[in-house]
Design an enzyme around this catalytic site. Sequence first.
Site: not given
Length: 249
Positions: A9-10, A12, A60, A138, A150-151, A153-154
């Site tokens: 994810g590089a 940006r 990925v 995160s 998202y939570a 996953a993080k």
Amino acid sequence: MTRTAIVTGAARGIGAAIARRLASDGNSVGVLDLDEAHGAETVASIRDAGGRAIAVGANVADAAEVAAAVAKVESELGAPTILINNAGILRDNLLFKMTEDDWDAVLSVHLRGAFLMSRAVQAHQVAARWGRIVNLSSVSALGNRGQANYAAAKAGMQGLTKTLAIELGRFGVTANAIAPGFIVTDMTRSTAERLGVGFDELIAHSAEQIPVGRAGQPDDIAAAASFFCSEEAGFVSGQVLYVAGGPRA
């Protein structure tokens, strides 16, 4: 000693900042993103500063593409022994409106992606008896409205990190996680759009809640990644560092 790093994810934001920082630290960098062309700007900035970098395209969450990407980096830059698992997407919604696809897509990119990349790169790290893995978590790992996927996953990234630290430590490999708070990126811009507020307004509001009184920048995260990847951090493993301007922001 020159090492080879892969940053996912590089193209940006945080990933690009980490890629540039690791290059300035003397590492060669594989700039990995979904589309190889997207990494061109990051690669150019690294090369313009005198560093070595190549752009690599890969999903990925696809094991075959991951294997091919790692092989390309090895062939062109040398065996990768530093891995930054930063690739991620947002599919925010409240639970009752979240679809199975929303859930699967986020868990797939973040967690499956980190698993596949770590599994591929660890072979080179074990062979070298040295390695660094940094996973991007995160503050949302602690729970956040509209981000069940998202939570989860993080939070999972933190469990993965600690397990990698346990399994790979005997081979000279450390694994740590960074949990950013509010960072000014295109991803947080999309959050502002979801909430129906202006981006500048969201930044100002967020800064008011952060003890140090400002929003974070991608370079703040890159600095933490640089430390975790350094020789001096060889006795630091399995840790989660909240880079959030306070205990939680």
